[in-house]
Design a protein around this motif. Structure first.
Motif, PDB file in Angstrom:
ATOM      1  N   ALA A 138       1.017  -1.273   0.071  1.00 40.41           N
ATOM      2  CA  ALA A 138      -0.148   0.023   0.016  1.00 40.41           C
ATOM      3  C   ALA A 138       0.853   1.279   0.072  1.00 40.41           C
ATOM      4  O   ALA A 138       0.372   2.297  -0.745  1.00 40.41           O
ATOM      5  CB  ALA A 138      -1.005  -0.119   1.074  1.00 40.41           C
ATOM      6  N   GLU A 139       2.028   1.428   0.773  1.00 37.55           N
ATOM      7  CA  GLU A 139       2.811   2.262   0.743  1.00 37.55           C
ATOM      8  C   GLU A 139       3.359   2.727  -0.532  1.00 37.55           C
ATOM      9  O   GLU A 139       3.547   3.851  -1.230  1.00 37.55           O
ATOM     10  CB  GLU A 139       3.956   2.204   1.745  1.00 37.55           C
ATOM     11  CG  GLU A 139       3.635   2.455   3.359  1.00 37.55           C
ATOM     12  CD  GLU A 139       4.573   2.243   4.184  1.00 37.55           C
ATOM     13  OE1 GLU A 139       5.842   2.133   3.844  1.00 37.55           O
ATOM     14  OE2 GLU A 139       4.273   2.019   5.410  1.00 37.55           O
ATOM     15  N   GLY A 143       0.810   3.728  -3.252  1.00 32.45           N
ATOM     16  CA  GLY A 143       0.250   5.068  -2.895  1.00 32.45           C
ATOM     17  C   GLY A 143       1.330   6.079  -3.705  1.00 32.45           C
ATOM     18  O   GLY A 143       0.866   7.347  -3.500  1.00 32.45           O
TER      19      GLY A 143
END
Length: 71
Positions: free
Chosen positions: A40-41, A44
């Motif tokens: 997710a990091e 993103g």
């Protein structure tokens, strides 16, 4: 000739196996959560930020997997 007899309480092996299963399940969940967080990091980030660190968007899953699981 010597003989050795190991006796274990009848329920001990089952309890130990269940305990081991619970611990391995907890570890698998923790690793999975770390994978999701890492993915997710990276996901993103926009394409320019990814390019700045030399990562292609198609490589994010592989990078997260390598980071968490080591292979």
């Amino acid at each position: 000739m010597a003989h050795v007899i190991n006796s274990v309480a009848p329920g001990f092996n089952l309890i130990a196996r269940i305990g081991g299963w619970i611990e391995s399940t907890k570890e698998a969940w923790a690793l999975n959560n770390e994978f999701k967080r890492t993915f997710a990091e990276l996901d993103g980030l926009d394409n320019r930020e990814l390019a700045d660190i030399g990562v292609r968007r198609s490589d994010i899953a592989d990078i997260a997997r390598l980071h968490v699981y080591g292979h």
